[in-house]
Design an enzyme around this catalytic site. Structure first.
Site, short mmCIF file in Angstrom:
data_model
loop_
_atom_site.label_atom_id
_atom_site.label_comp_id
_atom_site.label_asym_id
_atom_site.label_seq_id
_atom_site.Cartn_x
_atom_site.Cartn_y
_atom_site.Cartn_z
N SER A 111 40.52 33.57 42.11
CA SER A 111 40.20 34.92 41.66
C SER A 111 40.77 36.00 42.56
CB SER A 111 38.67 35.09 41.55
OG SER A 111 38.16 34.36 40.48
N THR A 161 37.02 39.38 42.89
CA THR A 161 37.64 40.32 41.95
C THR A 161 37.38 41.78 42.31
OG1 THR A 161 37.55 38.67 40.20
CG2 THR A 161 37.85 40.95 39.54
N GLU A 202 33.52 43.82 35.96
CA GLU A 202 33.69 42.36 35.92
C GLU A 202 32.43 41.68 35.38
OE1 GLU A 202 35.06 38.62 38.72
OE2 GLU A 202 33.56 40.00 39.49
N ASP A 231 40.89 36.76 34.55
CA ASP A 231 41.79 36.54 35.67
C ASP A 231 42.44 35.15 35.61
OD1 ASP A 231 39.34 35.35 36.13
OD2 ASP A 231 39.23 35.90 38.24
N HIS A 232 41.74 34.21 35.00
CA HIS A 232 42.23 32.83 34.85
C HIS A 232 41.24 32.09 33.96
CE1 HIS A 232 38.98 31.71 37.56
NE2 HIS A 232 39.41 32.63 38.40
#
Length: 588
Positions: A104, A173, A299, A346-347
């Site tokens: 992250s 993040t 987030e 982010d992934h």
């Protein structure tokens, strides 16, 4: 010899040109073997959609560790379309400097600062020790160098800024938008940098990182950052009700000593905590009062943790809470007309699939097969594990699974859970519970408890939004361009390497006006000394002649290289020159 104002201006101009060359060399566009990318050119080559209205505000929302499968499952679970369903515009690649699979912190560095970096790094340049074969080796000057972010650039543009997370706000993040360290676990340092960054609104968890150990917190530097916030005029709140009563001004709201509760657990275990959509709405209310506009990052931190645990209901409920926050942002953007909303994970984490080895007769899989097992779950797997406590008898495990998940666990289920938790892979109890129950009682499959390297969705709403496939590094340059600044110039403005401007201490027992020394007598609170000026590391403070001055950015020390970086404005204060002239020269 004292540095004169004209000499200082000349030095800054030269440094700015050097940095502009160095800083652009580590961005990797997807599919390129070269690391050279010009921010403005890279975004121009992408297709865009939406109106051509001027963009005044940008809201970035990130469902951490999320995939398209989570969105699909959430739609089945909710029984209705999601806010995000109307916003799909493309895909984003996610790899880091040293791995196809990002963490992250390196992912957030890419879309906050526009650079690929090493896994574990937070908005600093990558290490050259390990670089993917498809990328060029980053230049020496970039290693561990602080990298300016879109939040810092927005702040220099006079815009209000905000960060929201359901994790600790010092987690990877949110940290990447406001801090610069080479270890994402250094959260006490991250918190210090965040406090001194002068962000207008910060909501999330992690209050223990504000206070010293002696007062029950995590800080070993003995600084009480809550007091710093209050001294700087912030309103500090610690509950939903107090947050909802805010109506204007700058505010920090930390609603848990560590992470906030999963959304599915919140009403039962932490009803005093606000939801993600409530934090988003209040942040927009406060930030939108700035006539210059704002930048906000939101987030949904815990979709990632749910996927790590292979806990489908935790993932779905936190994703739906995130989708509600997206709706809050989009509703504001519709009324405002000058707000761009960008949404992307982010992934991916967990590798969720709708269909598993236990679902061999896939041609007859029904909606009920998919959602019925999840509907009976009233807590996250972590919540169920907490209810089990230390009593891991077969009777108690079955009882708690029936009470909180409506699962009739078998003896074989219990044996598998205990094997994973205590005898085999040594998984945490929540991971063991969710892995076994997902496998044996649902049609949801998983490939890993970790991250995966696949592309992630891109969702957007508002004027001039990007479409198609983009690399995560391109997002930062896109935001910067739309908000009217250049990240290269922001880098040269905020992070001047001290050794490029001043000489090191010659050891004669005193610092001349053009000499510097990093004083580490107190290793927890290093201080950069330049002549008779003192600049505490990780703060935006310069002290001279007993007077404290606030800088436009923070002082950053990179222990791996021994280098220290300061904002341009510090040079004028050190040498008694006019700060406005310095700023104009740096921006020219």
């Amino acid at each position: 010899m004292e540095i004169k104002e004209t000499d200082t201006l000349w030095i800054i101009s030269i440094i700015g040109l050097l940095l502009l060359g160095n800083v652009t060399s580590a961005v990797a566009a997807d599919g390129n073997s070269s690391n050279n990318t010009d921010f403005t050119d890279s975004v121009d080559c992408k297709s865009r959609a939406g109106s051509e209205a001027e963009i005044k505000n940008v809201i970035v929302l990130i469902p951490d560790g999320c995939s398209q499968s989570v969105e699909t499952l959430a739609r089945w679970y909710s029984g209705k379309p999601l806010e995000l369903d109307n916003m799909v515009t493309g895909t984003v690649s996610t790899y880091s400097t040293d791995s196809i699979i990002t963490d992250s912190s390196s992912a957030a560095t890419a879309f906050a600062a526009g650079y690929k970096t090493t896994n574990g790094f937070v908005s600093v340049g990558p290490s050259n020790s390990s670089v993917l074969s498809t990328l060029e080796i980053p230049p020496e000057e970039l290693q561990y160098r602080p990298l300016a972010t879109v939040l810092e650039g927005s702040k220099l543009e006079g815009k209000a800024t905000g960060l929201i997370a359901t994790s600790r706000v010092t987690h990877a993040t949110p940290a990447a938008f406001a801090a610069h360290v080479d270890n994402r676990d250094n959260e006490t340092e991250i918190m210090k940098q965040m406090v001194y960054e002068n962000i207008d609104v910060v909501f999330g968890g992690g209050s223990s990182y504000l206070t010293p150990v002696a007062e029950g917190g995590k800080r070993t530097d003995e600084e009480n950052l809550t007091k710093v916030l209050l001294d700087r005029g912030y309103q500090y709140v610690d509950s939903r009700d107090k947050m909802m009563n805010l109506s204007t001004g700058r505010a920090w709201g930390l609603f848990a000593s560590s992470h906030m509760m999963p959304d599915i657990d919140r009403s039962l275990l932490a009803p005093e905590q606000p939801s993600l959509s409530e934090m988003t709405g209040k942040s927009i209310e406060l930030l939108s009062q700035d006539k210059n506009g704002f930048f906000l990052m939101v987030e949904g931190s815990q979709v990632d943790w749910a996927d790590h645990a292979n806990d489908p209901n935790y993932a779905v409920t936190d994703f739906l809470a995130f989708d509600e926050a997206v709706k809050v942002a989009v509703d504001f953007a519709k009324k405002d007309g000058h707000t761009l909303v960008l949404v992307f994970p982010d992934h991916n984490t967990g590798g969720m699939t709708i269909g598993s080895n236990s679902d061999s007769n896939y041609t007859s899989t029904t909606v009920e097969d998919v959602i019925a097992p999840l509907k009976g779950m009233k807590l996250s797997s972590a919540g169920v594990a907490a209810k089990m406590g230390t009593d891991l008898s077969s009777e108690n495990i079955k009882k708690q699974l029936k009470t909180w998940w409506d699962i009739d666990a078998t003896d074989d289920d219990v044996a598998e859970i205990l094997e994973l938790h205590t005898n085999g892979e040594n998984l945490s109890l929540d991971y063991a519970i969710s892995e076994v129950i997902s496998r044996n009682h649902t049609v949801i499959g998983w490939t890993t408890h970790g991250h995966s390297g696949d592309d992630v969705p891109l969702w957007a709403y508002g004027p001039d939004y990007p479409t198609g496939h983009i690399d995560n590094t391109e997002i930062a340059g896109y935001i910067a361009k739309e908000l009217g600044f250049d990240l290269n110039k922001t880098n040269s403005h905020l992070f001047i390497e001290v050794g490029e401007v001043f000489s090191t201490d010659n050891g004669d027992g005193q610092l001349d006006k053009n000499e510097y020394l990093l004083n580490v007598t107190d290793s927890s609170n290093p201080v950069l000394e330049i002549g008779d000026a003192e600049l505490p590391v990780s703060t935006n403070i310069l002290i001279k002649n007993g007077v404290a001055h606030e800088l436009e950015g923070i002082v950053v020390y990179a222990p791996a290289t021994g280098k220290v970086y300061i904002p341009v404005g510090a040079l004028s204060l050190v040498n008694g020159t006019k700060i406005n002239g310095i700023q104009r020269a740096a921006a020219a």
